[in-house]
Scaffold this active site. Structure first.
Site, short mmCIF file in Angstrom:
data_model
loop_
_atom_site.label_atom_id
_atom_site.label_comp_id
_atom_site.label_asym_id
_atom_site.label_seq_id
_atom_site.Cartn_x
_atom_site.Cartn_y
_atom_site.Cartn_z
N SER A 152 0.85 -1.18 0.00
CA SER A 152 0.00 0.00 0.00
C SER A 152 0.90 1.24 0.00
O SER A 152 2.11 1.13 0.15
CB SER A 152 -0.87 0.00 1.26
OG SER A 152 -0.03 0.19 2.37
N LYS A 153 0.25 2.40 -0.12
CA LYS A 153 1.02 3.66 -0.08
C LYS A 153 1.79 3.78 1.23
O LYS A 153 2.93 4.20 1.27
CB LYS A 153 0.05 4.85 -0.21
CG LYS A 153 -0.32 5.13 -1.65
CD LYS A 153 -0.28 6.64 -1.89
CE LYS A 153 -0.45 6.98 -3.36
NZ LYS A 153 -1.82 7.22 -3.76
#
Ligand code: GLU
Length: 495
Positions: free
Chosen positions: A256-257
């Protein structure tokens, strides 16, 4: 699978930064092309105007160049099957869409977004598949042509056969069969006239004579649609392979980010050009990326690009997702650094010193390479070890000059005695300086750590350094004496 020369392509969309997964897709295509003496093509798939990111194409090209994944045909170098940027191929897609409409394999659809949304909601309520409901499938072609001529907004949809089943073959995963009623009448040309991936990529692969398509497994869902489109044109299919996905280090889900930000704090990234900045070598990165999904047996092998080409075998690639393991990247990077020639490594380290504002003389740089090579995981690790070599003066933290179990005054006395030993020597070479220093340690009844610690901090300005005598030999007697004298002053001030 074939050993005949293949034509393969890397077909990224310039919609963001170049990711490790893209690098691996490009690499596998490249390896097969080079192994079989075929061609590797770069095609930019930029028809999705909404997702277009300026600069993304250049980053892709820079990334490929940096990694050494050289393409034979591409937007910036041309080739016999160009143009290689999809926005330069608009007419080609129009012509092919028209051909499918004329043969009844596709149809214009005039449904508004509102109508489609209503149909979708009703289908959801009835717990049906949310597919196009066929409203425009059977409009008389002449009527449709008039409506188009009068300027009515429309898309072109693929007329998916409603009966039977589609079998699509992925070389790695085997045949995938799906009943056609499960498939949708997908949009081939949007209302703005631009083709979707489904049409554009199939047309281009055919016209560019692509024999093997290696692409991400996110395309498995629309794979049956793609083979139907190719069959509707009556073309020969390429050999397909959908590569495994990369998972975050825990193996659960994609990065994920937030996790990417965490990785960055730890000196790693999922973006290729960040890796360059972080001091990774193209060799290390390629080796690591290639072996994620390569199959059993060689997951630790240190391979050059040439060796990868020799060993590459599509039959051994695995479909199972690969968890990103950054510590393995560190290992491969370090190993490749250790295999470089002194000259090669020196030329790669030099920019880091220059960027740190230092004046670098090449002869000194070459001399320090053997002293620091073993300790480098990333190229920028040279900075903490070796910047002091290029400085005129170092300024140690005075308290670091105080040896363990001694106070400042005692350390100052030791520093003076070291100076007495070193100053008369003609040179401070390893051979000439070590024996009298060892003798001094015995005379003072101190430990080597205490005495060498003071000398190290005095000469290098830091507590950790490459081997001390070799380092002193490189910076030379004059600097050693100057720095020791300065250290004595600093210790006097502390006493
Ligand atoms: N433009 C597509 C993407 O970036 C390419 C997929 C393919 O290789 O066909 O995902």
């Amino acid at each position: 699978m074939t050993e005949l020369p293949v034509r393969v392509r890397f077909a990224p969309s310039p919609t963001g930064r170049m990711h490790l997964g893209s690098a691996r897709t490009a690499l596998y295509n490249y390896l097969l092309a080079r192994k079989t003496g075929g061609q590797f093509i770069l095609r930019i798939e930029d028809t999705d105007q909404k997702r277009f990111v300026p600069g993304a194409e250049q980053e892709l090209i820079d990334g490929l160049h940096w990694l050494g994944i050289n393409y034979d045909e591409g937007p910036d170098i041309g080739g016999p099957y160009g143009p290689y940027r999809q926005t330069d191929r608009w007419q080609i897609y129009q012509d092919h869409a028209k051909q499918l409409v004329e043969t009844g394999k596709a149809f214009p659809c005039f449904c508004t977004m509102e109508r489609l949304e209503k149909v979708r909601q009703e289908q959801q309520q009835r717990k049906e598949l949310t597919h196009y409901d066929g409203h425009c499938r059977d409009i008389d072609p002449q009527v449709a042509a008039q409506r188009i001529a009068s300027g009515e907004k429309h898309v072109i949809r693929f007329r998916m056969p409603k009966e039977g089943a589609t079998t699509a073959i992925d070389q790695m995963r085997g045949p995938i069969t799906i009943e056609n009623r499960m498939l949708d009448d997908s949009v081939l040309v949007k209302s703005d006239g631009w083709p979707t991936y489904h049409l554009a990529a199939m047309v281009d692969d055919h016209l560019m004579k692509i024999t093997h398509v290696f692409r991400g497994s996110e395309w498995l869902g629309t794979f049956p649609l793609h083979v139907n489109i190719i069959r509707a044109f009556g073309w020969e299919e390429p050999t397909w392979m959908h590569l495994s996905v990369f998972l975050k280090p825990s193996g659960k889900g994609k990065m994920s980010k937030r996790e990417s930000a965490e990785a960055l704090k730890d000196g790693h990234s999922i973006f290729v050009m960040d890796m360059k900045e972080l001091g990774f070598t193209p060799e290390g990165l390629l080796n690591w990326t290639a072996l994620m999904g390569w199959g059993a047996g060689e997951t630790e092998d240190v391979l050059t690009l040439t060796e990868m080409i020799e060993k590459f075998d599509v039959r051994r690639l695995t479909a199972s997702p690969a968890a990103i393991n950054f510590s393995k990247l560190d290992y491969f990077n370090g190993e490749h650094i250790r295999r470089m020639t002194h000259e090669d490594l020196a030329s790669r380290l030099k920019p880091y010193f220059l960027n740190a504002g230092l004046v670098v003389d090449d002869a000194t740089l070459l001399k320090i390479i053997p002293l620091i090579r073993e300790r480098l995981v990333t190229l920028d690790d040279c900075l903490p070890f070796a910047t002091w070599f290029f400085k005129d003066h170092v300024e140690p933290n005075p308290v670091d000059l105080v040896a363990k179990n001694l106070d400042a005054r005692q350390s100052c006395d030791v520093a003076r005695k070291i100076l007495d030993v070193l100053a008369p020597l003609p040179n401070i070479s390893h051979a000439e300086a070590e024996p009298p220093m060892r003798q001094l340690i015995e005379e003072l009844a101190l430990s080597p750590n205490q005495v060498f610690g003071i000398l190290r901090v005095a000469v290098t300005g830091q507590m950790v350094s490459p081997p001390l005598f070799e380092s002193m030999e490189i910076v030379g007697k004059q600097k050693v004496i100057e720095r020791l004298t300065r250290a004595i002053q600093l210790l006097e001030a502390l006493s």
